[in-house]
Design a protein around this motif. Sequence first.
Motif, PDB file in Angstrom:
ATOM      1  N   GLY A 273      -2.415  10.021   4.697  1.00  0.00           N
ATOM      2  CA  GLY A 273      -2.133  10.855   6.367  1.00  0.00           C
ATOM      3  C   GLY A 273      -2.782  12.237   6.540  1.00  0.00           C
ATOM      4  O   GLY A 273      -2.983  12.990   7.976  1.00  0.00           O
ATOM      5  N   HIS A 274      -3.715  12.659   5.613  1.00  0.00           N
ATOM      6  CA  HIS A 274      -3.950  14.643   6.197  1.00  0.00           C
ATOM      7  C   HIS A 274      -5.382  13.831   6.385  1.00  0.00           C
ATOM      8  O   HIS A 274      -6.246  12.941   5.751  1.00  0.00           O
ATOM      9  N   LEU A 275      -5.751  14.874   7.308  1.00  0.00           N
ATOM     10  CA  LEU A 275      -7.162  14.976   7.625  1.00  0.00           C
ATOM     11  C   LEU A 275      -7.997  15.306   6.959  1.00  0.00           C
ATOM     12  O   LEU A 275      -8.188  16.593   5.846  1.00  0.00           O
ATOM     13  N   VAL A 276      -9.231  14.297   6.932  1.00  0.00           N
ATOM     14  CA  VAL A 276     -10.056  15.435   5.768  1.00  0.00           C
ATOM     15  C   VAL A 276     -11.726  15.327   6.062  1.00  0.00           C
ATOM     16  O   VAL A 276     -12.344  16.773   5.840  1.00  0.00           O
ATOM     17  N   ALA A 277     -12.019  15.053   7.928  1.00  0.00           N
ATOM     18  CA  ALA A 277     -13.206  15.353   8.324  1.00  0.00           C
ATOM     19  C   ALA A 277     -12.864  14.990   9.261  1.00  0.00           C
ATOM     20  O   ALA A 277     -11.913  13.743   9.732  1.00  0.00           O
ATOM     21  N   THR A 278     -13.995  15.265  10.330  1.00  0.00           N
ATOM     22  CA  THR A 278     -14.014  15.517  11.619  1.00  0.00           C
ATOM     23  C   THR A 278     -15.626  14.988  12.075  1.00  0.00           C
ATOM     24  O   THR A 278     -16.445  15.605  11.167  1.00  0.00           O
ATOM     25  N   ALA A 279     -15.601  13.361  12.946  1.00  0.00           N
ATOM     26  CA  ALA A 279     -16.902  12.669  12.919  1.00  0.00           C
ATOM     27  C   ALA A 279     -17.163  12.140  14.270  1.00  0.00           C
ATOM     28  O   ALA A 279     -16.610  12.266  14.873  1.00  0.00           O
ATOM     29  N   GLU A 280     -18.444  12.087  14.473  1.00  0.00           N
ATOM     30  CA  GLU A 280     -18.841  11.777  15.907  1.00  0.00           C
ATOM     31  C   GLU A 280     -19.691   9.875  15.375  1.00  0.00           C
ATOM     32  O   GLU A 280     -20.382  10.292  14.590  1.00  0.00           O
ATOM     33  N   LEU A 281     -19.287   9.648  16.763  1.00  0.00           N
ATOM     34  CA  LEU A 281     -19.870   7.695  16.330  1.00  0.00           C
ATOM     35  C   LEU A 281     -21.206   7.808  16.588  1.00  0.00           C
ATOM     36  O   LEU A 281     -21.499   8.674  18.202  1.00  0.00           O
ATOM     37  N   GLY A 282     -22.100   6.912  16.427  1.00  0.00           N
ATOM     38  CA  GLY A 282     -23.445   6.732  16.184  1.00  0.00           C
ATOM     39  C   GLY A 282     -23.817   5.733  16.011  1.00  0.00           C
ATOM     40  O   GLY A 282     -23.207   5.230  15.754  1.00  0.00           O
ATOM     41  N   GLN A 283     -25.469   5.161  16.111  1.00  0.00           N
ATOM     42  CA  GLN A 283     -25.699   4.453  14.775  1.00  0.00           C
ATOM     43  C   GLN A 283     -26.983   5.048  13.939  1.00  0.00           C
ATOM     44  O   GLN A 283     -27.258   5.897  14.335  1.00  0.00           O
ATOM     45  N   MET A 284     -27.220   3.879  13.481  1.00  0.00           N
ATOM     46  CA  MET A 284     -28.810   4.333  12.254  1.00  0.00           C
ATOM     47  C   MET A 284     -29.123   2.931  11.996  1.00  0.00           C
ATOM     48  O   MET A 284     -28.219   2.226  10.985  1.00  0.00           O
ATOM     49  N   ASN A 285     -30.300   2.557  12.065  1.00  0.00           N
ATOM     50  CA  ASN A 285     -30.787   1.795  11.574  1.00  0.00           C
ATOM     51  C   ASN A 285     -30.409   0.423  12.344  1.00  0.00           C
ATOM     52  O   ASN A 285     -29.707  -0.299  11.603  1.00  0.00           O
ATOM     53  N   GLY A 286     -29.893   0.507  13.394  1.00  0.00           N
ATOM     54  CA  GLY A 286     -29.446  -0.712  14.643  1.00  0.00           C
ATOM     55  C   GLY A 286     -27.688  -0.742  14.384  1.00  0.00           C
ATOM     56  O   GLY A 286     -27.206  -1.444  14.479  1.00  0.00           O
ATOM     57  N   VAL A 287     -27.291  -0.032  13.337  1.00  0.00           N
ATOM     58  CA  VAL A 287     -25.680  -0.033  12.926  1.00  0.00           C
ATOM     59  C   VAL A 287     -24.855   0.460  13.084  1.00  0.00           C
ATOM     60  O   VAL A 287     -25.722   1.935  13.040  1.00  0.00           O
ATOM     61  N   ARG A 288     -24.261   0.296  13.211  1.00  0.00           N
ATOM     62  CA  ARG A 288     -22.621   1.802  13.731  1.00  0.00           C
ATOM     63  C   ARG A 288     -22.242   2.453  12.500  1.00  0.00           C
ATOM     64  O   ARG A 288     -22.178   2.250  11.574  1.00  0.00           O
ATOM     65  N   ALA A 289     -21.741   3.902  12.477  1.00  0.00           N
ATOM     66  CA  ALA A 289     -22.386   4.922  11.237  1.00  0.00           C
ATOM     67  C   ALA A 289     -21.353   5.635  11.791  1.00  0.00           C
ATOM     68  O   ALA A 289     -21.341   5.907  13.080  1.00  0.00           O
ATOM     69  N   LEU A 290     -21.340   6.800  11.281  1.00  0.00           N
ATOM     70  CA  LEU A 290     -20.631   8.018  11.702  1.00  0.00           C
ATOM     71  C   LEU A 290     -21.113   8.800  11.364  1.00  0.00           C
ATOM     72  O   LEU A 290     -21.707   9.268   9.944  1.00  0.00           O
ATOM     73  N   ARG A 291     -21.079   9.970  12.308  1.00  0.00           N
ATOM     74  CA  ARG A 291     -21.833  12.050  11.583  1.00  0.00           C
ATOM     75  C   ARG A 291     -20.886  12.219  10.812  1.00  0.00           C
ATOM     76  O   ARG A 291     -20.487  12.586  12.085  1.00  0.00           O
ATOM     77  N   LEU A 292     -20.424  12.839   9.764  1.00  0.00           N
ATOM     78  CA  LEU A 292     -19.845  14.163   9.728  1.00  0.00           C
ATOM     79  C   LEU A 292     -20.327  14.861   9.925  1.00  0.00           C
ATOM     80  O   LEU A 292     -21.384  15.756  10.149  1.00  0.00           O
ATOM     81  N   ILE A 293     -19.067  16.280  11.036  1.00  0.00           N
ATOM     82  CA  ILE A 293     -19.090  17.298  11.902  1.00  0.00           C
ATOM     83  C   ILE A 293     -18.547  18.661  11.074  1.00  0.00           C
ATOM     84  O   ILE A 293     -19.520  19.373  10.734  1.00  0.00           O
ATOM     85  N   SER A 294     -17.297  18.443  10.612  1.00  0.00           N
ATOM     86  CA  SER A 294     -16.997  19.091   9.476  1.00  0.00           C
ATOM     87  C   SER A 294     -15.902  18.676   8.677  1.00  0.00           C
ATOM     88  O   SER A 294     -14.999  17.703   8.977  1.00  0.00           O
ATOM     89  N   GLY A 295     -15.446  19.725   7.698  1.00  0.00           N
ATOM     90  CA  GLY A 295     -14.031  19.088   6.664  1.00  0.00           C
ATOM     91  C   GLY A 295     -13.079  20.057   6.721  1.00  0.00           C
ATOM     92  O   GLY A 295     -13.579  20.388   8.306  1.00  0.00           O
TER      93      GLY A 295
END
Length: 337
Positions: A273-295
């Motif tokens: 249950g601990h926070l590892v990183a924050t991310a932003e939803l997006g797409q890459m090559n037509g599939v759903r993806a996560l972009r890591l913003i900070s740890g």
Amino acid sequence: MAQGMGSQDHSSVIQRMAQTARDGSDSRHMTPVKALRLALARAADTLLGLGLTVATVEQIRVPLADVGHSLCDAGLLVLLEGAGGARGALCLDSQFLAGLIEVQTTGAVRAGMARSRAATRTDAAMVAPLIDAVLADFDSQLTAEPDAPPARHFAFGDMVEDLRGLLLLLVAPDFEVLRLTVDLGPGAKTGRLDLLLPVIAPPARATPGKTASAAIETPAHIDQVVSKAPVVLDAVMARLRLPLRDILALKPGDLLPLPREALTGTQLVGTRGHLVATAELGQMNGVRALRLISGAASPLPDPPDPPDPVPDPAPVAPRNGSDLLPIEAQNLTDHPM
């Protein structure tokens, strides 16, 4: 010709079964399967007054990745804890578990198949003394052999909900699976017991002309060990608070309201249950993806209390057709994926 091939295959199967039986019953050498068979029979008779007969025995070695395919998929799954932080597991299938519960509650094993059900903490507490007695006797028999390794002192640790949770707790690379098929009653029920124990690495031997200290292998660097360890992360888009009746009524196709911040405020959470990183939803090559913003390396904050409901404003007549743009379309326009 086909009949001849079938006879040869049948004979080879019988030969393998006979060889397994001979290996498990050789009185001159105490094998693990023989020790487990004797320990189970003695513990069941002493603690429960239960007579049982071991019909088949099997011993196989599997890597950690194949453990989930080697244990029974229904019944009671128990984590075993041993000396030096070693971990193993024991699985009783639903029929074996039902027989043990019946003999303790009614005094006898009922004839016939028991209905399948999920194991409970009460079941685990009722069979824990038997498991500890079996493992203690199993240890004492094996350590009585000449040149035997030291006792491993495995005992009941805790009940595990499923195989996925067990795999996250096991750490050894390879395991021995000892499997017994047992007639309880006798003959009232037939159940299965799987015992999973980590493989003991053979001790390093000094080569001639070298000192013992030079023969000891250098342990792997910590980065090599960590890089091969499995990691499970969950992407948390939002946290919702719903009444229990609404949760129980959920079905495929239902929609849950998510805040607009879910697109840019997704959190990667570890197994504790601990926070590892924050991310932003997006797409890459037509599939759903996560972009890591900070740890981060801190616990997740408690979710805020939901705001008091605000009454819907009075409807206002639109001035033109552009005011009829749906909210879903506005969100997609403001936040492209």
